[in-house]
Design an enzyme around this catalytic site. Structure first.
Site, PDB file in Angstrom:
ATOM      1  N   ASP A  39       0.815  -0.937  -0.014  1.00 50.78           N
ATOM      2  CA  ASP A  39       0.148  -0.212   0.019  1.00 50.78           C
ATOM      3  C   ASP A  39       0.849   1.102  -0.276  1.00 50.78           C
ATOM      4  O   ASP A  39       1.853   1.245   0.760  1.00 50.78           O
ATOM      5  CB  ASP A  39      -0.800  -0.177   1.146  1.00 50.78           C
ATOM      6  CG  ASP A  39      -1.880   0.936   1.326  1.00 50.78           C
ATOM      7  OD1 ASP A  39      -1.702   2.144   0.879  1.00 50.78           O
ATOM      8  OD2 ASP A  39      -3.087   0.776   1.597  1.00 50.78           O
ATOM      9  N   ILE A  40       0.810   2.130  -1.147  1.00 51.76           N
ATOM     10  CA  ILE A  40       1.515   3.404  -1.068  1.00 51.76           C
ATOM     11  C   ILE A  40       1.077   4.295  -0.042  1.00 51.76           C
ATOM     12  O   ILE A  40       1.783   5.278   0.391  1.00 51.76           O
ATOM     13  CB  ILE A  40       1.612   4.157  -2.246  1.00 51.76           C
ATOM     14  CG1 ILE A  40       0.126   4.476  -2.749  1.00 51.76           C
ATOM     15  CG2 ILE A  40       2.220   3.190  -3.404  1.00 51.76           C
ATOM     16  CD1 ILE A  40       0.108   5.335  -4.020  1.00 51.76           C
ATOM     17  N   GLU A  71     -12.821   2.515  -0.718  1.00 54.66           N
ATOM     18  CA  GLU A  71     -11.766   3.527  -1.391  1.00 54.66           C
ATOM     19  C   GLU A  71     -11.699   3.295  -2.626  1.00 54.66           C
ATOM     20  O   GLU A  71     -11.507   4.273  -3.475  1.00 54.66           O
ATOM     21  CB  GLU A  71     -10.188   3.412  -0.752  1.00 54.66           C
ATOM     22  CG  GLU A  71     -10.465   3.089   0.833  1.00 54.66           C
ATOM     23  CD  GLU A  71     -10.449   1.806   1.297  1.00 54.66           C
ATOM     24  OE1 GLU A  71     -10.390   0.809   0.409  1.00 54.66           O
ATOM     25  OE2 GLU A  71     -10.782   1.419   2.509  1.00 54.66           O
ATOM     26  N   HIS A 124     -10.492  -5.886  -2.318  1.00 55.51           N
ATOM     27  CA  HIS A 124      -8.806  -5.750  -1.788  1.00 55.51           C
ATOM     28  C   HIS A 124      -8.928  -5.907  -0.465  1.00 55.51           C
ATOM     29  O   HIS A 124      -9.835  -5.729   0.337  1.00 55.51           O
ATOM     30  CB  HIS A 124      -8.323  -4.511  -2.005  1.00 55.51           C
ATOM     31  CG  HIS A 124      -8.861  -3.313  -1.658  1.00 55.51           C
ATOM     32  ND1 HIS A 124      -9.812  -2.833  -2.184  1.00 55.51           N
ATOM     33  CD2 HIS A 124      -8.498  -2.238  -0.753  1.00 55.51           C
ATOM     34  CE1 HIS A 124     -10.272  -1.566  -1.590  1.00 55.51           C
ATOM     35  NE2 HIS A 124      -9.330  -1.652  -0.712  1.00 55.51           N
ATOM     36  N   HIS A 159      -6.448  -5.925   3.197  1.00 57.01           N
ATOM     37  CA  HIS A 159      -5.503  -5.026   3.803  1.00 57.01           C
ATOM     38  C   HIS A 159      -4.943  -6.088   4.651  1.00 57.01           C
ATOM     39  O   HIS A 159      -5.604  -6.833   5.661  1.00 57.01           O
ATOM     40  CB  HIS A 159      -5.930  -3.905   4.312  1.00 57.01           C
ATOM     41  CG  HIS A 159      -6.499  -2.897   3.657  1.00 57.01           C
ATOM     42  ND1 HIS A 159      -5.579  -1.673   3.291  1.00 57.01           N
ATOM     43  CD2 HIS A 159      -7.585  -2.423   3.245  1.00 57.01           C
ATOM     44  CE1 HIS A 159      -6.472  -0.922   2.707  1.00 57.01           C
ATOM     45  NE2 HIS A 159      -7.725  -1.306   2.712  1.00 57.01           N
TER      46      HIS A 159
END
Length: 130
Positions: free
Chosen positions: A29-30, A88, A93, A95
């Protein structure tokens, strides 16, 4: 139009890749909440994890488990926390976040890492992926 995550998985947008197979892609994750925060996605675009066909859901979870096991070997942590929020980006997805306490899962507190730190973390996790 492809989601940003599909574009990342297809190599159109650069990422700190952890692992991939024909059905999944995992990358850092950026905007992480902790060092080693990974996003795991199915290549199949679907906005909501619980809309995935049962076999795709099971495959995604199995792939995420392999990523988490690699994180545990590469990052000093008590556990790898898992969250599925899904608001988001309209692409399923997961995390995966190395944690030492529940407070480490606070998505309101993002950290900044330098590109060389991200590269080193991605390489360390990728090396442990089986």
């Amino acid at each position: 139009m492809a989601t940003i995550f599909s574009r990342i998985a297809n190599g159109e947008i650069p990422s700190y890749k952890i692992a991939e197979d024909e059905k999944h892609y995992a990358f850092l994750d950026i905007n992480p909440v902790a060092p080693g925060h990974v996003l795991v996605i199915p290549r199949r675009e679907d906005d909501y994890i619980f809309n995935l066909p049962e076999s795709d859901y099971a495959d995604l979870m199995a792939f995420a488990r392999r990523v988490a096991k690699a994180q545990e070997k590469a990052i000093s942590c008590k556990r790898v926390g898992m969250a599925v929020i899904g608001l988001e980006v309209p692409h399923t997805h997961i995390h995966l976040i190395p944690i030492n306490s529940e407070a480490d899962m606070d998505f309101s507190k993002k950290i900044q890492l330098q590109p060389e730190e991200m590269t080193a973390i991605a390489a360390a996790i990728a090396e442990k992926f089986e």
